[in-house]
Write a protein that holds these residues in place. Structure first.
Motif, PDB file in Angstrom:
ATOM      1  N   ASP A 226      11.380  16.663 -17.283  1.00  0.00           N
ATOM      2  CA  ASP A 226      11.702  18.074 -17.080  1.00  0.00           C
ATOM      3  C   ASP A 226      12.983  18.158 -16.249  1.00  0.00           C
ATOM      4  O   ASP A 226      13.089  17.554 -15.181  1.00  0.00           O
ATOM      5  CB  ASP A 226      10.542  18.760 -16.340  1.00  0.00           C
ATOM      6  CG  ASP A 226      10.673  20.268 -16.298  1.00  0.00           C
ATOM      7  OD1 ASP A 226      11.799  20.766 -16.052  1.00  0.00           O
ATOM      8  OD2 ASP A 226       9.654  20.963 -16.477  1.00  0.00           O
ATOM      9  N   LEU A 227      13.972  18.932 -16.729  1.00  0.00           N
ATOM     10  CA  LEU A 227      15.247  19.038 -16.022  1.00  0.00           C
ATOM     11  C   LEU A 227      15.084  19.533 -14.591  1.00  0.00           C
ATOM     12  O   LEU A 227      15.874  19.191 -13.709  1.00  0.00           O
ATOM     13  CB  LEU A 227      16.190  19.971 -16.795  1.00  0.00           C
ATOM     14  CG  LEU A 227      16.760  19.418 -18.104  1.00  0.00           C
ATOM     15  CD1 LEU A 227      17.608  20.486 -18.792  1.00  0.00           C
ATOM     16  CD2 LEU A 227      17.591  18.160 -17.853  1.00  0.00           C
ATOM     17  N   ARG A 228      14.037  20.329 -14.372  1.00  0.00           N
ATOM     18  CA  ARG A 228      13.815  20.846 -13.031  1.00  0.00           C
ATOM     19  C   ARG A 228      13.543  19.740 -12.025  1.00  0.00           C
ATOM     20  O   ARG A 228      13.840  19.889 -10.826  1.00  0.00           O
ATOM     21  CB  ARG A 228      12.663  21.862 -13.041  1.00  0.00           C
ATOM     22  CG  ARG A 228      13.019  23.177 -13.734  1.00  0.00           C
ATOM     23  CD  ARG A 228      11.811  24.054 -13.941  1.00  0.00           C
ATOM     24  NE  ARG A 228      10.869  23.460 -14.898  1.00  0.00           N
ATOM     25  CZ  ARG A 228       9.801  24.084 -15.386  1.00  0.00           C
ATOM     26  NH1 ARG A 228       9.525  25.321 -14.995  1.00  0.00           N
ATOM     27  NH2 ARG A 228       9.008  23.489 -16.255  1.00  0.00           N
ATOM     28  N   SER A 229      12.976  18.646 -12.478  1.00  0.00           N
ATOM     29  CA  SER A 229      12.663  17.536 -11.571  1.00  0.00           C
ATOM     30  C   SER A 229      13.918  16.886 -11.002  1.00  0.00           C
ATOM     31  O   SER A 229      13.858  16.160 -10.005  1.00  0.00           O
ATOM     32  CB  SER A 229      11.831  16.477 -12.304  1.00  0.00           C
ATOM     33  OG  SER A 229      12.612  15.809 -13.287  1.00  0.00           O
ATOM     34  N   LYS A 230      15.072  17.165 -11.616  1.00  0.00           N
ATOM     35  CA  LYS A 230      16.345  16.596 -11.146  1.00  0.00           C
ATOM     36  C   LYS A 230      17.067  17.523 -10.164  1.00  0.00           C
ATOM     37  O   LYS A 230      18.074  17.129  -9.564  1.00  0.00           O
ATOM     38  CB  LYS A 230      17.264  16.331 -12.342  1.00  0.00           C
ATOM     39  CG  LYS A 230      16.632  15.559 -13.497  1.00  0.00           C
ATOM     40  CD  LYS A 230      16.265  14.156 -13.120  1.00  0.00           C
ATOM     41  CE  LYS A 230      15.886  13.310 -14.336  1.00  0.00           C
ATOM     42  NZ  LYS A 230      14.675  13.781 -15.060  1.00  0.00           N
ATOM     43  N   LYS A 231      16.577  18.746 -10.004  1.00  0.00           N
ATOM     44  CA  LYS A 231      17.267  19.724  -9.157  1.00  0.00           C
ATOM     45  C   LYS A 231      16.654  19.755  -7.760  1.00  0.00           C
ATOM     46  O   LYS A 231      15.436  19.770  -7.597  1.00  0.00           O
ATOM     47  CB  LYS A 231      17.176  21.117  -9.786  1.00  0.00           C
ATOM     48  CG  LYS A 231      17.858  21.230 -11.150  1.00  0.00           C
ATOM     49  CD  LYS A 231      17.740  22.639 -11.712  1.00  0.00           C
ATOM     50  CE  LYS A 231      18.451  22.777 -13.043  1.00  0.00           C
ATOM     51  NZ  LYS A 231      18.342  24.153 -13.600  1.00  0.00           N
ATOM     52  N   ALA A 232      17.522  19.813  -6.748  1.00  0.00           N
ATOM     53  CA  ALA A 232      17.065  19.779  -5.361  1.00  0.00           C
ATOM     54  C   ALA A 232      16.159  20.956  -5.028  1.00  0.00           C
ATOM     55  O   ALA A 232      15.236  20.830  -4.207  1.00  0.00           O
ATOM     56  CB  ALA A 232      18.271  19.769  -4.420  1.00  0.00           C
ATOM     57  N   ASP A 233      16.399  22.111  -5.655  1.00  0.00           N
ATOM     58  CA  ASP A 233      15.587  23.297  -5.371  1.00  0.00           C
ATOM     59  C   ASP A 233      14.129  23.108  -5.750  1.00  0.00           C
ATOM     60  O   ASP A 233      13.250  23.801  -5.225  1.00  0.00           O
ATOM     61  CB  ASP A 233      16.134  24.516  -6.134  1.00  0.00           C
ATOM     62  CG  ASP A 233      17.455  25.005  -5.572  1.00  0.00           C
ATOM     63  OD1 ASP A 233      17.787  24.643  -4.421  1.00  0.00           O
ATOM     64  OD2 ASP A 233      18.155  25.746  -6.283  1.00  0.00           O
ATOM     65  N   PHE A 234      13.860  22.186  -6.668  1.00  0.00           N
ATOM     66  CA  PHE A 234      12.501  21.983  -7.168  1.00  0.00           C
ATOM     67  C   PHE A 234      11.832  20.745  -6.583  1.00  0.00           C
ATOM     68  O   PHE A 234      10.846  20.260  -7.110  1.00  0.00           O
ATOM     69  CB  PHE A 234      12.520  21.884  -8.702  1.00  0.00           C
ATOM     70  CG  PHE A 234      12.808  23.196  -9.387  1.00  0.00           C
ATOM     71  CD1 PHE A 234      11.770  24.006  -9.816  1.00  0.00           C
ATOM     72  CD2 PHE A 234      14.113  23.618  -9.594  1.00  0.00           C
ATOM     73  CE1 PHE A 234      12.029  25.216 -10.448  1.00  0.00           C
ATOM     74  CE2 PHE A 234      14.385  24.818 -10.225  1.00  0.00           C
ATOM     75  CZ  PHE A 234      13.342  25.624 -10.652  1.00  0.00           C
ATOM     76  N   LYS A 235      12.394  20.237  -5.487  1.00  0.00           N
ATOM     77  CA  LYS A 235      11.871  19.006  -4.908  1.00  0.00           C
ATOM     78  C   LYS A 235      11.419  19.187  -3.462  1.00  0.00           C
ATOM     79  O   LYS A 235      12.058  19.929  -2.700  1.00  0.00           O
ATOM     80  CB  LYS A 235      12.953  17.909  -4.927  1.00  0.00           C
ATOM     81  CG  LYS A 235      13.361  17.414  -6.302  1.00  0.00           C
ATOM     82  CD  LYS A 235      14.420  16.332  -6.164  1.00  0.00           C
ATOM     83  CE  LYS A 235      14.867  15.780  -7.498  1.00  0.00           C
ATOM     84  NZ  LYS A 235      15.914  14.755  -7.338  1.00  0.00           N
ATOM     85  N   GLY A 236      10.364  18.495  -3.094  1.00  0.00           N
ATOM     86  CA  GLY A 236       9.970  18.297  -1.709  1.00  0.00           C
ATOM     87  C   GLY A 236       9.894  19.527  -0.831  1.00  0.00           C
ATOM     88  O   GLY A 236       9.435  20.595  -1.244  1.00  0.00           O
TER      89      GLY A 236
END
Length: 311
Positions: A226-236
């Protein structure tokens, strides 16, 4: 729906527009249907939205073609629609950006053909290139403006130094850049410069890829494909913090009988530094829901609460 002037031009657009990257943007989103895309445009126009924001990069011209087809329908009056489109991606050299006067002149002619119109209301340089002096690129658009091919000059994804170089002759009418409640870097230097020089500002990604709609929970995770998994906004921690703040807005939204997304759009519409806001949509119903944000009369107190929550 109220209209607002675009920079120093004679273009007046609705303060709520449609970001049309999911209209024909097959290279950006898998599984798009062209007829659905056209219905999204129809719904926007029927809802009082006059500003349609597209680009060559959305489907390599397909988005422009679909908008052009809709505007040929008897139901719609071209003179009441504000078309904004962009170019910089060079189809003859994939992966490169081109701002040369020759390229921009050809891009405008090609866009006019795809849109089936005699003029483009707002034409943006979509991204800066590495070679062309920014003021020379804008001067080429100024010549096209004088020729009646375009009505307002825009630049997109330019940093502040590039904006200043592009605007040496005072020709720039509008800047489009990423900005949202969770991406507010432009407030420090860019927005003050735009205010001082009477340049309009149109933010893209106002709902931050859905993060500001209230549809996510803190427990959600995203597959590595999922492309979202590569974006900082969607992490941690960052993702958790954003969702926590969005959840705090739900009580405010309830008081206005609105969704969180509508409340966020209402905040942009009340923000004096934002000329127009252009949320995208993949379904006609989303356009209809977004349009209802125009009816929200956000109080100064609630505006400040939201502002401080995400400051």
């Amino acid at each position: 729906m109220a209209d607002v002037r675009i920079g120093k031009s004679r273009v007046y657009a609705s303060t709520l527009g449609l970001g049309a990257n999911a209209v024909g943007g097959h290279n950006l989103f898998p599984g798009l249907d062209d007829e659905t895309g056209k219905e999204i445009v129809r719904m926007a126009l029927r809802s009082g939205i006059t500003l349609l924001d597209t680009a060559y990069a959305y489907g390599n011209g397909r988005s422009e073609e679909l908008i052009g087809e809709v505007l040929q329908e008897d139901e719609f009056d071209r003179s009441r629609v504000i078309i904004a489109t962009k170019a910089a991606h060079d189809p003859e050299n994939p992966g490169t950006k081109n701002n040369s006067p020759e390229f921009l002149e050809k891009s405008v002619e090609d866009a006019l053909r795809r849109l089936q119109t005699e003029y483009i209301d707002i034409f943006y340089i979509h991204f800066p290139d590495e070679a062309t002096p920014k003021n020379e690129a804008v001067a080429a658009l100024h010549r096209l403006k004088e020729a009646g091919k375009i009505r307002a000059i825009g630049i997109s994804n330019f940093d502040l130094a590039q904006v200043k170089e592009a605007n040496q002759d005072g020709y720039v009418d509008v800047v489009e850049d990423q900005f949202s409640l969770i991406h507010r870097e432009a407030e420090t230097e860019l927005l003050p410069y735009l205010r001082e020089n009477r340049i309009s500002f149109v933010p893209y990604f106002p709902l931050a890829s859905g993060l500001l709609t209230g549809k996510y929970s803190k427990e959600m995770t995203f597959d590595e494909n999922d492309l979202r998994s590569k974006k900082a906004d969607f992490k941690g921690v960052r993702f958790q913090t954003i969702i926590q703040k969005v959840d705090q807005m739900k009580e405010i939204a309830q008081r206005y009988d609105a969704t969180v997304a509508q409340l966020v759009l209402a905040w942009y519409l009340k923000n004096p530094d934002i000329t127009a806001v252009i949320p995208g949509a993949k379904k006609p119903e989303q356009v209809q829901a977004n349009a209802q944000a125009i009816d929200i009369r956000l109080s100064n107190e609630d505006y400040d609460i939201i502002d401080k929550l995400f400051s």
